[in-house]
Scaffold this active site. Structure first.
Site, PDB file in Angstrom:
ATOM      1  N   ASN A 255     -10.666  37.456  19.387  1.00  0.00           N
ATOM      2  CA  ASN A 255     -11.268  37.471  18.052  1.00  0.00           C
ATOM      3  C   ASN A 255     -11.513  38.911  17.614  1.00  0.00           C
ATOM      4  O   ASN A 255     -12.650  39.321  17.312  1.00  0.00           O
ATOM      5  CB  ASN A 255     -12.568  36.665  18.044  1.00  0.00           C
ATOM      6  CG  ASN A 255     -12.909  36.134  16.667  1.00  0.00           C
ATOM      7  OD1 ASN A 255     -12.249  36.460  15.678  1.00  0.00           O
ATOM      8  ND2 ASN A 255     -13.961  35.331  16.575  1.00  0.00           N
ATOM      9  N   HIS A 286     -22.054  32.591  14.505  1.00  0.00           N
ATOM     10  CA  HIS A 286     -21.282  31.432  14.947  1.00  0.00           C
ATOM     11  C   HIS A 286     -21.934  30.113  14.549  1.00  0.00           C
ATOM     12  O   HIS A 286     -21.233  29.145  14.256  1.00  0.00           O
ATOM     13  CB  HIS A 286     -21.088  31.463  16.467  1.00  0.00           C
ATOM     14  CG  HIS A 286     -19.932  32.303  16.910  1.00  0.00           C
ATOM     15  ND1 HIS A 286     -20.052  33.652  17.178  1.00  0.00           N
ATOM     16  CD2 HIS A 286     -18.621  32.004  17.105  1.00  0.00           C
ATOM     17  CE1 HIS A 286     -18.876  34.134  17.540  1.00  0.00           C
ATOM     18  NE2 HIS A 286     -17.989  33.154  17.507  1.00  0.00           N
TER      19      HIS A 286
END
Length: 413
Positions: A255, A286
């Site tokens: 990521n 998140h």
């Protein structure tokens, strides 16, 4: 007044944007469906949150009264020197290429693509501006890169659909499995279960990257052999992930654009304990599942322990190539086990199952990390950088004082 407001605008923007994202995630999780993994409205919002906050900090760097000496090289490169128009702002945040899954890109890179100057810009930067020894090169086609990434998508999706039901992570907390399986086989199973889970992310991020490349966005100069690179906004490097020999190396290749965002808006700017602050921000971004916070709190300890081992033990293995290879094998295995152990709560989501897993392992890696950090202390990177700067300044002062003394002697004679 404008510059005064710019001094704090980026902070207000960050707080409001992240706060709104958290409220939406709370609504999705605790009102609509707990544990829902299907596509939802918070996914695109996570990407837009990155873009809005990144842009706010880049405008602050470009238009505030901060001196250029206070900016890092990357901050100077990304700084926005002109306030964007409404159309430019909406185009950057809501363009069709990255509205659903990203990846996040900088405003300057996006505008260079939209204005048609990205190719010339990257071409001049690569190969020291020599264009790999050729007088002229046609604008490269992304066709080969797109085809290769689509093949990677097909392999990743096939692998995930074939294995994820055979190797569920939740089996690691099954009482029958834990009581009847030797511990070393539990470790092997956990590694295989996580290995079967990762292709899902490989598929999504590679497909998003291929979509941008197909539109012509993502050119990043040339390799040493003259091959065009289309990895400007790539989100992962699969081989570097699977063969990572340190916790940091794994995170640096996983990521990537989110890691860059965390570094630019938090790690480089947080005055107190930037590592812990960055992991906490990542958990908040998140979502609100407790497992996310267990994962990232564990990640703080893992990062500190891995840094201590690298600084204190690695030099002893650099005496020969054979010792270095032994060190690489040991650290690869340790990194893979540490990553699997850390991210189990990220998959299980809830507190109960996560603590049940850690209890079955007797919190062994938590305790090991604590022991390593206490026994092998290491200076933070910022302290090391400050020490180098102080040493350089002291050396410069010594040189200047020596020159002054010499000049005085010359004048006296």
């Amino acid at each position: 007044m404008i510059f005064a407001s710019l001094e704090h605008m980026h902070k207000y923007c960050f707080i409001v944007t992240l706060g709104y994202l958290i409220v939406c995630q709370i609504t999705r999780v605790y009102v609509f469906d707990y544990g829902m993994y299907s596509a939802d409205f918070t996914g695109p919002m996570m990407v837009i949150t990155q873009k809005i906050t990144s842009m706010a900090f880049e405008i602050h760097d470009g238009l505030s009264k901060r001196r250029e000496g206070q900016l890092t090289p990357s901050q100077k490169y990304l700084a926005i020197s002109r306030m964007p128009s409404l159309l430019e702002y909406l185009s950057y945040n809501c363009n069709f290429m990255g509205i659903l899954a990203g990846p996040t890109c900088s405003y300057n890179d996006y505008m260079a693509f939209m204005e048609g100057t990205s190719y010339q810009r990257r071409r001049q930067e690569s190969a020291n501006g020599k264009e790999n020894g050729k007088a002229k090169q046609p604008e490269p086609s992304p066709k080969r890169a797109v085809v290769a990434k689509l093949c990677t998508c097909a392999i990743s999706l096939t692998t995930y659909l074939s294995l994820y039901r055979l190797l569920p992570v939740v089996r690691s907390i099954d009482e029958h499995f834990v009581s009847n399986t030797p511990f070393h086989l539990q470790v092997v199973y956990l590694y295989l279960a996580m290995l079967a889970l990762r292709p899902k992310y490989y598929f999504v991020w590679t497909l998003a990257d291929a979509i941008n490349n197909a539109a012509g966005f993502g050119f990043n100069g040339y390799d040493a052999d003259g091959s065009p690179r289309w990895d400007l906004i790539s989100n992962l490097r699969i081989l570097d992930i699977e063969f990572a020999t340190s916790f940091k190396l794994f995170l640096d290749n996983w990521n990537i654009q989110t890691a860059q965002w965390l570094k630019r808006v938090c790690y480089e700017r947080c005055p107190v304990n930037p590592t812990a602050a960055t992991f906490l921000l990542s958990a908040m971004w998140h979502g609100v599942y407790p497992g996310y916070y267990l994962t990232f709190v564990t990640g703080i300890g893992m990062t500190m322990a891995a840094r201590a081992v690298r600084h204190n033990i690695r030099p002893y293995f650099l005496v020969s190539d054979s010792h270095k290879r032994v060190y690489d094998v040991i650290t690869w295995a340790s990194t893979q086990v540490a990553i699997c152990y850390t991210v189990v709560p990220f998959v299980l989501l809830a507190v109960g199952p996560s603590l049940k897993f850690y209890s079955s392992w007797y919190f062994c890696l938590h305790l090991l990390c604590l022991l390593v950090v206490l026994v092998l202390p290491v200076k933070s990177r910022r302290r090391q950088a400050r020490a180098k700067e102080d040493a350089a300044q002291d050396e410069q002062r010594d040189h200047s004082s020596t020159d002054n003394n010499c000049n005085r002697k010359d004048k006296s004679t």
